[in-house]
Design a protein around this motif. Structure first.
Motif, mmCIF file in Angstrom:
data_model
loop_
_atom_site.group_PDB
_atom_site.id
_atom_site.type_symbol
_atom_site.label_atom_id
_atom_site.label_comp_id
_atom_site.label_asym_id
_atom_site.label_seq_id
_atom_site.Cartn_x
_atom_site.Cartn_y
_atom_site.Cartn_z
ATOM 1 N N ALA A 95 0.821 -1.209 0.000
ATOM 2 C CA ALA A 95 0.000 0.000 0.000
ATOM 3 C C ALA A 95 0.857 1.262 0.000
ATOM 4 O O ALA A 95 0.440 2.310 -0.499
ATOM 5 C CB ALA A 95 -0.933 0.005 1.205
ATOM 6 N N ALA A 96 2.055 1.168 0.553
ATOM 7 C CA ALA A 96 2.940 2.334 0.641
ATOM 8 C C ALA A 96 3.722 2.577 -0.634
ATOM 9 O O ALA A 96 4.274 3.668 -0.833
ATOM 10 C CB ALA A 96 3.911 2.164 1.807
ATOM 11 N N MET A 97 3.802 1.576 -1.507
ATOM 12 C CA MET A 97 4.591 1.708 -2.735
ATOM 13 C C MET A 97 3.784 2.355 -3.854
ATOM 14 O O MET A 97 2.566 2.171 -3.955
ATOM 15 C CB MET A 97 5.043 0.327 -3.225
ATOM 16 C CG MET A 97 6.119 -0.322 -2.389
ATOM 17 S SD MET A 97 6.666 -1.860 -3.203
ATOM 18 C CE MET A 97 7.898 -2.410 -2.006
ATOM 19 N N ASP A 98 4.486 3.094 -4.698
ATOM 20 C CA ASP A 98 3.914 3.538 -5.967
ATOM 21 C C ASP A 98 4.134 2.398 -6.955
ATOM 22 O O ASP A 98 5.162 2.332 -7.631
ATOM 23 C CB ASP A 98 4.591 4.823 -6.433
ATOM 24 C CG ASP A 98 4.014 5.346 -7.745
ATOM 25 O OD1 ASP A 98 3.082 4.712 -8.287
ATOM 26 O OD2 ASP A 98 4.518 6.376 -8.241
ATOM 27 N N LEU A 99 3.196 1.485 -7.010
ATOM 28 C CA LEU A 99 3.379 0.277 -7.814
ATOM 29 C C LEU A 99 3.524 0.588 -9.301
ATOM 30 O O LEU A 99 4.184 -0.158 -10.036
ATOM 31 C CB LEU A 99 2.210 -0.683 -7.576
ATOM 32 C CG LEU A 99 2.119 -1.268 -6.161
ATOM 33 C CD1 LEU A 99 0.847 -2.086 -6.004
ATOM 34 C CD2 LEU A 99 3.345 -2.119 -5.838
ATOM 35 N N ASP A 100 2.929 1.677 -9.746
ATOM 36 C CA ASP A 100 3.046 2.044 -11.161
ATOM 37 C C ASP A 100 4.455 2.512 -11.519
ATOM 38 O O ASP A 100 4.802 2.597 -12.699
ATOM 39 C CB ASP A 100 2.041 3.130 -11.516
ATOM 40 C CG ASP A 100 0.606 2.627 -11.476
ATOM 41 O OD1 ASP A 100 0.390 1.437 -11.813
ATOM 42 O OD2 ASP A 100 -0.298 3.405 -11.115
ATOM 43 N N ALA A 101 5.254 2.826 -10.499
ATOM 44 C CA ALA A 101 6.621 3.287 -10.750
ATOM 45 C C ALA A 101 7.617 2.136 -10.799
ATOM 46 O O ALA A 101 8.790 2.347 -11.131
ATOM 47 C CB ALA A 101 7.045 4.290 -9.674
ATOM 48 N N ILE A 102 7.192 0.916 -10.488
ATOM 49 C CA ILE A 102 8.074 -0.249 -10.580
ATOM 50 C C ILE A 102 8.256 -0.571 -12.053
ATOM 51 O O ILE A 102 7.294 -0.894 -12.758
ATOM 52 C CB ILE A 102 7.489 -1.463 -9.829
ATOM 53 C CG1 ILE A 102 7.253 -1.105 -8.349
ATOM 54 C CG2 ILE A 102 8.400 -2.663 -9.969
ATOM 55 C CD1 ILE A 102 8.508 -0.812 -7.568
#
Length: 259
Positions: free
Chosen positions: A184-191
């Protein structure tokens, strides 16, 4: 198939979801689903299939009937990469608040389903935010890999530690439990990465966001059935991608995107 198809079933009560990407895994997928669902912790399973030309998806649909509310299937239009499959699975899990522990796992039994319990306990106990099923934390625990591949994997992880400063010994491990708060804390779209480098980037990002990573020793066994998806391009992405991660570590602001 031109668009994503989601096969929905009734909601269950499990707090753990095991995400398993598949492509041409008809020899393994029924057995791996059975093994995970029968774990005493009551894990649910999400299969993400990349339009396998064999019977993989139809076998999963049959398992959905056998285990109502426990087995879920997302079908994608083609081979879009391991990393994008997991990102899709992470987002799917985050849309369902009951899932507090989200796992990555291979379909081919190279990861022993029984080891899910140790990863789960490491996170559920509060000891870790991310638990990594590690081949190298207590030596080299790999069975039936050619020596060249063992050495390549082992020294690749050493290279990653040297460049990135991570202390994780098995940086490319694909057997992982994330607590919900980490994803939830990650910007998953930035991976950005798709192969082995995806696994490194996820661990590096969790580390940069201040989460605790614990390695849990496992024994990794090379697949017996089906064909390996490993290729030199995937491995090369890991070798060269870490340089970009090191650059990001110096200049990128890692801020939590808590949902």
């Amino acid at each position: 198939m031109n668009e994503l198809t989601e096969h929905k079933v009734a909601s269950g009560n499990a707090d753990g979801l095991v995400i398993i990407p598949t492509y041409k895994e008809e020899e393994n997928v029924a057995a791996i689903i059975d093994a995970v669902v029968k774990m005493p912790q009551g894990f649910d399973v999400l299969i993400i299939d990349d339009n396998s030309p064999d019977a993989t998806a139809s076998i999963v649909r049959a398992k959905m009937q056998e285990y109502p509310s426990r087995v879920h299937l997302l079908e994608r239009p083609g081979k879009l990469g391991l990393g994008t499959a997991y990102i899709m699975g992470f987002k799917w899990a985050l849309e369902r608040p009951r899932y507090q522990y989200i796992f990555e796992m291979d379909a081919d039994f190279s990861h022993n389903p029984a080891d899910l319990a140790a990863l789960y306990e490491a996170c559920r106990s509060g000891e870790a935010d991310v638990a990594v099923g590690s081949r190298y934390v207590t030596g080299v625990n790999v069975v039936n890999w050619p020596m060249g591949r063992v050495l390549m994997s082992y020294y690749a992880s050493a290279y990653v530690r040297l460049i990135t400063g991570l202390t994780v010994r098995d940086t490319t491990a694909g057997f992982v439990c994330y607590t919900r708060k980490v994803l939830a804390a990650m910007d998953l779209d930035a991976i950005r990465f798709k192969g082995y480098a995806f696994q490194i980037e996820m661990k590096f990002t969790a580390h940069k966001l201040g989460f605790r990573i614990k390695e849990v020793p496992i024994i990794f066994v090379n697949r017996v059935l089906g064909e390996s998806k490993m290729n030199s391009g995937i491995f090369g992405e890991a070798v060269f991608g870490v340089m970009r991660l090191r650059w990001d570590g110096w200049f990128k602001n890692y801020n939590r995107h808590d949902r």
